[in-house]
Design a protein around this motif. Structure first.
Motif, PDB file in Angstrom:
ATOM      1  N   GLU A  23      50.512  56.503  42.117  1.00  0.00           N
ATOM      2  CA  GLU A  23      49.841  55.602  43.058  1.00  0.00           C
ATOM      3  C   GLU A  23      48.548  55.058  42.457  1.00  0.00           C
ATOM      4  N   ALA A  26      49.373  52.537  39.733  1.00  0.00           N
ATOM      5  CA  ALA A  26      49.822  51.279  40.332  1.00  0.00           C
ATOM      6  C   ALA A  26      48.634  50.485  40.866  1.00  0.00           C
ATOM      7  N   ALA A  27      47.667  51.177  41.452  1.00  0.00           N
ATOM      8  CA  ALA A  27      46.477  50.492  41.959  1.00  0.00           C
ATOM      9  C   ALA A  27      45.667  49.904  40.811  1.00  0.00           C
ATOM     10  N   ARG A  29      46.891  48.761  38.001  1.00  0.00           N
ATOM     11  CA  ARG A  29      47.611  47.610  37.480  1.00  0.00           C
ATOM     12  C   ARG A  29      47.247  46.337  38.245  1.00  0.00           C
ATOM     13  N   ASP A  30      47.033  46.454  39.539  1.00  0.00           N
ATOM     14  CA  ASP A  30      46.750  45.289  40.377  1.00  0.00           C
ATOM     15  C   ASP A  30      45.280  44.876  40.362  1.00  0.00           C
ATOM     16  N   MET A  31      44.412  45.733  39.819  1.00  0.00           N
ATOM     17  CA  MET A  31      42.979  45.414  39.782  1.00  0.00           C
ATOM     18  C   MET A  31      42.682  44.483  38.612  1.00  0.00           C
ATOM     19  N   PRO A  32      41.808  43.486  38.811  1.00  0.00           N
ATOM     20  CA  PRO A  32      41.433  42.643  37.672  1.00  0.00           C
ATOM     21  C   PRO A  32      40.629  43.461  36.672  1.00  0.00           C
ATOM     22  N   ASP A  33      40.756  43.107  35.414  1.00  0.00           N
ATOM     23  CA  ASP A  33      40.043  43.816  34.361  1.00  0.00           C
ATOM     24  C   ASP A  33      38.558  43.476  34.449  1.00  0.00           C
TER      25      ASP A  33
END
Length: 88
Positions: A23, A26-27, A29-33
């Motif tokens: 989890e 996955a969170a 992965r969706d966050m901007p760098d």
């Protein structure tokens, strides 16, 4: 630490801990760098235009855009007619 080393450590986790790890990954992965903010499209366009450099325009002396397009179309028409005459 390599991905392989991380996976070896993840194997030692309990199933519930693995679920939690999944989890959290996955969170991420969706966050901007945060290290590299996204470049504004206008800045990217300006940089690209600088890389391309100046372009040569046909008929730079014609300042009216409508007249400039008319001139280009007339040139194309003459060129097509010449090609048709050459084919005959």
């Amino acid at each position: 630490m390599t991905v392989r080393e991380i996976l070896e450590q993840a194997k030692a986790l309990s199933p519930a801990e693995r679920d939690e790890l999944m989890e959290q990954l996955a969170a991420l992965r969706d966050m901007p760098d945060a290290a590299q903010p996204e470049e504004h499209w206008g800045k990217a366009l300006n940089r690209l235009m600088d890389e391309i450099g100046p372009i040569e325009m046909k008929y730079p002396e014609i300042e009216d855009p409508v007249e400039w397009v008319k001139q280009l179309r007339a040139d194309r028409r003459r060129h097509r007619l010449r090609n048709l005459e050459d084919d005959e």
